[in-house]
Design an enzyme around this catalytic site. Sequence first.
Site, PDB file in Angstrom:
ATOM      1  N   LYS A 153      -6.888 -49.774  -4.251  1.00 48.58           N
ATOM      2  CA  LYS A 153      -8.309 -49.903  -3.899  1.00 48.58           C
ATOM      3  C   LYS A 153      -8.633 -51.365  -3.530  1.00 48.58           C
ATOM      4  O   LYS A 153      -9.368 -51.618  -2.581  1.00 48.58           O
ATOM      5  CB  LYS A 153      -9.185 -49.418  -5.060  1.00 48.58           C
ATOM      6  CG  LYS A 153      -9.114 -47.904  -5.230  1.00 48.58           C
ATOM      7  CD  LYS A 153      -9.631 -47.378  -6.564  1.00 48.58           C
ATOM      8  CE  LYS A 153      -9.266 -45.901  -6.713  1.00 48.58           C
ATOM      9  NZ  LYS A 153      -9.601 -45.321  -8.010  1.00 48.58           N
ATOM     10  N   GLN A 196     -11.706 -47.019 -13.803  1.00 42.02           N
ATOM     11  CA  GLN A 196     -10.518 -46.187 -13.584  1.00 42.02           C
ATOM     12  C   GLN A 196     -10.240 -45.323 -14.818  1.00 42.02           C
ATOM     13  O   GLN A 196     -10.152 -45.833 -15.935  1.00 42.02           O
ATOM     14  CB  GLN A 196      -9.310 -47.095 -13.265  1.00 42.02           C
ATOM     15  CG  GLN A 196      -8.059 -46.345 -12.861  1.00 42.02           C
ATOM     16  CD  GLN A 196      -8.218 -45.576 -11.545  1.00 42.02           C
ATOM     17  OE1 GLN A 196      -8.724 -46.090 -10.558  1.00 42.02           O
ATOM     18  NE2 GLN A 196      -7.792 -44.324 -11.549  1.00 42.02           N
ATOM     19  N   ASP A 250     -17.828 -43.495  -7.300  1.00 38.88           N
ATOM     20  CA  ASP A 250     -16.888 -42.402  -7.573  1.00 38.88           C
ATOM     21  C   ASP A 250     -17.623 -41.060  -7.606  1.00 38.88           C
ATOM     22  O   ASP A 250     -16.977 -40.003  -7.591  1.00 38.88           O
ATOM     23  CB  ASP A 250     -16.207 -42.608  -8.940  1.00 38.88           C
ATOM     24  CG  ASP A 250     -14.804 -43.191  -8.805  1.00 38.88           C
ATOM     25  OD1 ASP A 250     -14.222 -43.077  -7.714  1.00 38.88           O
ATOM     26  OD2 ASP A 250     -14.303 -43.740  -9.806  1.00 38.88           O
TER      27      ASP A 250
END
Length: 292
Positions: A53, A97, A120
């Site tokens: 990312k 994450q 997200d």
Amino acid sequence: MAQILDGLKISGEIKLEIKTEVEKIIASGKRPPHLAAILVGENGASKAYVNSKVKDCAELGFKSSLIKFPETASETELLEKIGELNRNPEIDGFIVQLPLPKQIDQEKIIMAIDPKKDVDGFHPENFGKMALEMEAFLPATPFGILTLLERYHISTEGKHCVVIGRSRIVGKPMSILMSRKGFPGNSTVTLTHSHTEHLEKYTQDADIVITALGNPYFLKGEMIKTGAVVIDVGISRVADDSEKGYRLAGDVDFESCAEKASWITPVPGGVGPMTRAMLMKNTLLAYHSEKR
Ligand code: NAD
């Protein structure tokens, strides 16, 4: 023989569109979009995902910040950092994450993220808005699949779409998105999971099959009908004799399914690169939504 839904190619196009837009933003004297990522612990896969990312940000001209915590980090520490990121006007979006170490309540963490920065799309506010067909951040993998269907003009209206797997990040949102109004959507959806009996009864009737279960080569050609569209989300490591000692395998038995399908995604090079591109897209959307 099926045609390939080329996620590498389409994600390349999307990334180029984003990059071009960021160049214009910077040329106009404004700051670039900024994505932050929180990584807790030493999980190899998590580290690799976060690093990719950060790399994508550099490639597209975004600013990125990687915030690392040790495996022993407390929930309070993490919540404090999330509060800081929520308040920081220079940060457009951030991700935490997953998975997180046991001592940290994942729900609490997700709930603490400002939905406007939840690129997200995991916060219940975004999930609820998505389900109600309101504007929301879509989780990157389902967003990537929708985009792939859209760019290849795959007909979804009135089609029977069978989703295998009901995870929060892929299967469940995917099933909702395919049943929403519009294109891609307007499908008749069956959401299947580990308790589904006679799964093949559903998959054999499906015009579109989306597999997100994490079981290598699970979907065989005999389980689909001729002309089906097959989207493979699965990524598993399967041991082999290569230097790395493993190869990546999807949930689909590509050989046998490609013989019958009309369209199919490969692994790697299908849904994976689309997922990466859509996180960048969401960050750009977050940047614009606040603007400024
Ligand atoms: P998960 O592991 O959280 O859940 C798996 C789901 O599959 C569950 O809902 C379970 O009920 C269902 N399932 C398991 N065995 C089944 C069976 N035999 N029949 C029917 N259903 C069954 O799932 P996840 O996080 O969505 O991940 C699924 C796979 O997708 C994994 O391989 C993961 O690595 C991969 N993944 C890929 C991307 C990408 O960008 N390509 C993104 C996210 C996840």
